[in-house]
Design a protein around this motif. Structure first.
Motif, short mmCIF file in Angstrom:
data_model
loop_
_atom_site.label_atom_id
_atom_site.label_comp_id
_atom_site.label_asym_id
_atom_site.label_seq_id
_atom_site.Cartn_x
_atom_site.Cartn_y
_atom_site.Cartn_z
N PHE A 41 -14.12 30.75 -0.78
CA PHE A 41 -13.58 29.65 -1.56
C PHE A 41 -12.30 30.13 -2.26
O PHE A 41 -12.33 31.13 -3.01
CB PHE A 41 -14.60 29.18 -2.61
CG PHE A 41 -15.90 28.72 -2.03
CD1 PHE A 41 -15.94 27.72 -1.07
CD2 PHE A 41 -17.11 29.28 -2.44
CE1 PHE A 41 -17.14 27.28 -0.53
CE2 PHE A 41 -18.31 28.85 -1.91
CZ PHE A 41 -18.33 27.84 -0.95
N TRP B 81 -10.02 24.92 -1.53
CA TRP B 81 -10.03 23.96 -2.65
C TRP B 81 -8.81 23.05 -2.58
O TRP B 81 -8.89 21.86 -2.90
CB TRP B 81 -10.09 24.74 -3.95
CG TRP B 81 -10.24 23.92 -5.20
CD1 TRP B 81 -10.89 22.73 -5.34
CD2 TRP B 81 -9.75 24.25 -6.50
NE1 TRP B 81 -10.83 22.29 -6.64
CE2 TRP B 81 -10.14 23.21 -7.38
CE3 TRP B 81 -9.03 25.33 -7.02
CZ2 TRP B 81 -9.81 23.22 -8.73
CZ3 TRP B 81 -8.72 25.34 -8.37
CH2 TRP B 81 -9.10 24.29 -9.21
N CYS C 15 -16.86 25.15 -5.79
CA CYS C 15 -17.73 26.12 -5.13
C CYS C 15 -19.18 25.62 -5.11
O CYS C 15 -19.87 25.69 -4.08
CB CYS C 15 -17.66 27.46 -5.85
SG CYS C 15 -16.03 28.26 -5.81
#
Length: 294
Positions: free
Chosen positions: A259, A231, A286
């Motif tokens: 993630f 991220w 996500c």
């Protein structure tokens, strides 16, 4: 391209989630629940896996159950490195898995297990063979960490003291392949255990080893792989182009994508281990990645 989505990496390890900002994992629970719901909305059947615990701790699973996290995942995962970082012997692997099965009926994955070649490459070779004997048939997925040694120039960070099992100088020697491309004895040993064993290989942003990794994994007979989409990297220039290139290169494998990593500007800790200010934003990331690649 995605076989499963993993929510965070080692959430009970202070090198990956800041316990000073979230001492009881309440904010992690909010983050994981938001991610689990978003993934399910984006894909009705994609398996969701709670990021691998390190250390293996049934109390952490009980905490996640009490906070509602296990209602939003389909499997749980553990990480173990008994010859390098953990303070338990390698033959305790079956007992460690039993500890987690005693507190949840969710399917159990070993999403990272490995042995460094820091002391001797022969130790890594023996450790791989012994690990395979102890784990095959006892977990739905077994991801060996890793294919490549970590380049010395990249660095590795930890918030742990060495007495707590950090010894992060060993982190640079976890691969089956040396930094110069040479193959260690464990490379041939690993090939004896595929396709039962898969790999965990993290790719850095615009990693120069991507094409070489694909060729080596195919040579080894690897069929399933765990990697990550960060991220934090999502906010780099041309991030989606890199994500596309990475996932396209890995399309011949069954890929579990992890993630994780909070962008510095999205959390109070201004660090990738910080809880996000808004868990829904992580969930949105996500979901976008799942729609794009699953």
């Amino acid at each position: 391209m995605i076989e499963a989505a993993m929510i965070w990496n080692e959430p009970n390890n202070k090198s990956h989630w800041d316990p000073e900002l979230d001492p009881d994992w309440s904010r992690f629970a909010e983050t994981a629940i938001a991610a689990g719901r978003a993934i399910r909305e984006a894909h009705p059947t994609l398996p969701r896996v709670l990021g691998g615990m390190s250390p293996i701790d049934p109390a952490f699973i009980r905490n996640m159950q009490a906070k509602g996290v296990l209602d939003q995942v389909d499997a749980v995962a553990v990480h173990g490195f008994p010859l390098d970082w953990n303070l338990w012997p390698i033959h305790d692997w079956p007992a460690k898995l039993a500890e987690i099965r005693a507190v949840t009926d969710k399917p159990l994955w070993v999403s990272e297990v490995g042995v460094s070649s820091f002391g001797a490459e022969e130790v890594q070779e023996w450790g791989l063979a012994r690990t395979a004997a102890l784990l095959k048939g006892r977990a739905e997925r077994i991801h060996w960490y890793s294919l490549h040694d970590l380049p010395r120039s990249w660095g590795a960070t930890t918030r742990h003291k060495e007495a707590e099992g950090s010894s992060y100088y060993r982190h640079f020697y976890m691969g089956l392949v040396r930094e110069d491309g040479g193959r260690k004895p464990a490379f041939a040993e690993f090939a004896r255990h595929t396709p039962d064993l898969g790999l965990c290989q993290w790719f850095h942003f615009e990693d120069h080893r991507l094409a070489q990794s694909v060729a080596l994994m195919k040579e080894l007979g690897v069929t399933y792989l765990r990697t990550g989409l960060s991220w934090a990297d999502y906010y780099r220039p041309d991030a989606l182009a890199w994500f596309d290139r990475q996932m396209e290169a890995l399309r011949d494998f069954r890929v579990t994508v992890t993630f994780c990593f909070t962008p510095e500007h999205k959390g109070p800790g201004r660090h990738h281990t910080s809880p996000p200010d808004d868990p829904a934003e992580f969930g949105g990331f996500c979901a976008e990645m799942v729609r794009r690649y699953a």
